[in-house]
Every structure is written in structure tokens, then in C-alpha cells.
Motif scaffolding. Structure first.
Motif, PDB file in Angstrom:
ATOM      1  N   GLU A  82       8.085  -2.827  -3.766  1.00  0.00           N
ATOM      2  CA  GLU A  82       8.461  -2.952  -5.182  1.00  0.00           C
ATOM      3  C   GLU A  82       7.237  -2.959  -6.090  1.00  0.00           C
ATOM      4  OE1 GLU A  82      11.714  -2.772  -5.879  1.00  0.00           O
ATOM      5  OE2 GLU A  82      11.854  -2.552  -3.705  1.00  0.00           O
ATOM      6  N   LYS A 115       2.599   3.334 -17.822  1.00  0.00           N
ATOM      7  CA  LYS A 115       2.601   4.695 -17.297  1.00  0.00           C
ATOM      8  C   LYS A 115       1.836   4.774 -15.973  1.00  0.00           C
ATOM      9  CE  LYS A 115       1.416   9.430 -18.557  1.00  0.00           C
ATOM     10  NZ  LYS A 115       0.717  10.291 -19.483  1.00  0.00           N
ATOM     11  N   GLN A 118       3.775   2.913 -13.193  1.00  0.00           N
ATOM     12  CA  GLN A 118       4.906   3.699 -12.695  1.00  0.00           C
ATOM     13  C   GLN A 118       4.441   4.811 -11.746  1.00  0.00           C
ATOM     14  OE1 GLN A 118       8.150   3.106 -12.890  1.00  0.00           O
ATOM     15  NE2 GLN A 118       7.581   1.230 -13.957  1.00  0.00           N
ATOM     16  N   GLU A 119       3.327   5.461 -12.078  1.00  0.00           N
ATOM     17  CA  GLU A 119       2.792   6.508 -11.200  1.00  0.00           C
ATOM     18  C   GLU A 119       2.320   5.909  -9.869  1.00  0.00           C
ATOM     19  OE1 GLU A 119       1.542  10.153  -9.643  1.00  0.00           O
ATOM     20  OE2 GLU A 119       3.029   9.607 -11.142  1.00  0.00           O
ATOM     21  N   GLN A 120       1.666   4.754  -9.941  1.00  0.00           N
ATOM     22  CA  GLN A 120       1.236   4.090  -8.704  1.00  0.00           C
ATOM     23  C   GLN A 120       2.438   3.686  -7.856  1.00  0.00           C
ATOM     24  OE1 GLN A 120      -1.358   0.812  -9.576  1.00  0.00           O
ATOM     25  NE2 GLN A 120      -3.059   2.137 -10.134  1.00  0.00           N
ATOM     26  N   LEU A 121       3.480   3.175  -8.482  1.00  0.00           N
ATOM     27  CA  LEU A 121       4.685   2.790  -7.753  1.00  0.00           C
ATOM     28  C   LEU A 121       5.323   4.004  -7.083  1.00  0.00           C
ATOM     29  CD1 LEU A 121       6.524   0.492  -6.932  1.00  0.00           C
ATOM     30  CD2 LEU A 121       7.798   0.825  -9.047  1.00  0.00           C
ATOM     31  N   ARG A 122       5.298   5.146  -7.756  1.00  0.00           N
ATOM     32  CA  ARG A 122       5.825   6.374  -7.156  1.00  0.00           C
ATOM     33  C   ARG A 122       5.018   6.741  -5.909  1.00  0.00           C
ATOM     34  NH1 ARG A 122       4.904  11.520  -6.636  1.00  0.00           N
ATOM     35  NH2 ARG A 122       2.988  11.573  -7.826  1.00  0.00           N
ATOM     36  N   LEU A 123       3.686   6.623  -6.004  1.00  0.00           N
ATOM     37  CA  LEU A 123       2.828   6.937  -4.857  1.00  0.00           C
ATOM     38  C   LEU A 123       3.038   5.926  -3.719  1.00  0.00           C
ATOM     39  CD1 LEU A 123      -0.449   7.892  -6.766  1.00  0.00           C
ATOM     40  CD2 LEU A 123       1.177   9.436  -5.642  1.00  0.00           C
ATOM     41  N   LYS A 125       5.780   4.267  -3.034  1.00  0.00           N
ATOM     42  CA  LYS A 125       7.058   4.598  -2.382  1.00  0.00           C
ATOM     43  C   LYS A 125       6.909   5.822  -1.478  1.00  0.00           C
ATOM     44  CE  LYS A 125      10.081   2.294  -5.655  1.00  0.00           C
ATOM     45  NZ  LYS A 125      10.652   1.276  -4.807  1.00  0.00           N
ATOM     46  N   LEU A 126       6.089   6.780  -1.905  1.00  0.00           N
ATOM     47  CA  LEU A 126       5.811   7.960  -1.093  1.00  0.00           C
ATOM     48  C   LEU A 126       5.101   7.572   0.214  1.00  0.00           C
ATOM     49  CD1 LEU A 126       5.864  11.108  -0.967  1.00  0.00           C
ATOM     50  CD2 LEU A 126       3.612  11.051  -2.054  1.00  0.00           C
ATOM     51  N   LYS A 129       7.536   5.862   2.518  1.00  0.00           N
ATOM     52  CA  LYS A 129       8.501   6.797   3.102  1.00  0.00           C
ATOM     53  C   LYS A 129       7.849   7.703   4.145  1.00  0.00           C
ATOM     54  CE  LYS A 129      11.887  10.292   1.813  1.00  0.00           C
ATOM     55  NZ  LYS A 129      12.417  11.106   0.748  1.00  0.00           N
ATOM     56  N   ASP A 136      -5.318   9.308  -5.462  1.00  0.00           N
ATOM     57  CA  ASP A 136      -5.017   9.608  -6.856  1.00  0.00           C
ATOM     58  C   ASP A 136      -6.181   9.145  -7.723  1.00  0.00           C
ATOM     59  OD1 ASP A 136      -3.509  10.510  -9.036  1.00  0.00           O
ATOM     60  OD2 ASP A 136      -2.634   8.528  -9.364  1.00  0.00           O
TER      61      ASP A 136
END
Length: 181
Positions: A82, A115, A118-123, A125-126, A129, A136
């Protein structure tokens, strides 16, 4: 016909032999049990010494690791799925104006602009997964200047081999970016 005394003597000798044989069997069993107990205690003490030695080695290794992480002038932190901080070195905390324990359990947005968070959270989660590292670069605006950061997000696995957290090691690359310009 044999006299009764001879028969009694034979029976008595047979009982005596049987008594000594039973005593011998009991003695062998007791000696065997004593030997097993002796070796069990010896093995147990040897195991205790090994465990104690390994525990001490582990403590020293952990202290060394902690010392390395704490003395690094890099941003080092771990987050859960999270984006909440699980650990953080003191360099990261002091760079953002606090102590590490103040940020634990809080989200990325406590340190980074929305911003960027949110980009770090996307990474993150990647990484969770795919189970692979991701790099980055991003820019953050601090009160008096802009800072460029190069970050490497790496998967951390539990005992079952599942990725359950992400380690981020990042560095301030502002000078390099300024030189590029």
C-alpha cells in the motif's frame, strides 16, 4: 526316583540362574538407558552452544547491516503493497526533516508530492506483481530547490518465496542533472 532335595536344588539353581539372567538383562537395559541419556544430554549441550554461537553471529551480522544502512548517504526504505513505510534509514528521515520512527506506518505522500507518490506506488505494485526490480528517476520540489532522485525498487521475499515488501535504494542525482543541462 530322585530325592526331593535334589529336585529342590535343581529348581533352586534354575530360579537362581533365571534371577541372575533377569538381573543381567535389567542391568544392560539400565546401562543402555544411561548411555542414551548421557549422549542425549551431551548432544543437547552441543546444540545449545551452536545455537548460542549462531545467535551471536546473527546479532553481529544484523548490527553490521544496520550500521551500513544507517551510515549510507542514500535514501533507503522499505514499503508494503500500500506504499506505507516499514523501515527507513536516518539519512532519508533527516533529509525530509524528521526521525525514521515518525514516518513508519505512513504512506509515501508524507515525504513525496502526490504525483511522485502515485508514480512510486504504481512502480511498487509492479515490483510486487512481477517480482523484479524497477528503476526510476523523478524530481521533487523542496522548499528552496528542486532535487532529482534516482531510485531502484527491489522485491523483498518472505520465507515462502513470495514478494511481500519492496526495498527502495535511491540517490540524489541533482548535480548530475545540472551538469547534463
Amino acid at each position: 526316583m530322585a530325592p526331593i532335595s535334589e529336585i529342590e536344588d535343581s529348581v533352586h539353581r534354575a530360579y537362581l540362574r533365571q534371577f541372575f539372567l533377569q538381573g543381567l538383562v535389567i542391568l544392560v537395559i539400565l546401562i543402555g538407558a544411561g548411555a542414551v541419556l548421557f549422549f542425549e544430554v551431551k548432544w543437547s549441550k552441543m546444540l545449545e552452544v551452536r545455537v548460542s554461537r549462531r545467535t551471536e553471529e546473527l546479532k553481529k551480522s544484523e548490527e553490521k547491516y544496520r550500521s551500513l544502512v544507517e551510515s549510507a548517504e542514500d535514501f533507503i526504505f522499505t514499503v508494503d503493497g500500500e506504499g506505507c513505510f516499514q523501515s527507513m534509514n536516518s539519512f532519508t528521515a533527516s533529509f525530509f526533516g524528521g526521525r525514521a520512527d515518525e514516518f513508519l506506518g505512513k504512506g509515501l505522500q508524507t515525504l513525496f508530492p502526490e504525483k511522485v507518490a502515485q508514480e512510486q506506488l504504481r512502480l511498487i505494485k509492479l515490483v510486487l506483481k512481477a517480482g523484479k526490480s524497477v528503476r526510476d528517476e523523478f524530481e521533487i520540489d523542496l522548499a528552496d530547490h528542486k532535487t532529482w532522485i534516482s531510485a531502484n525498487f527491489m522485491p523483498l521475499k518472505n520465507e515462502q518465496g513470495e514478494v511481500n515488501a519492496v526495498l527502495c535504494i535511491a540517490r540524489d542525482i541533482t548535480e548530475n542533472k545540472n551538469l547534463e543541462r
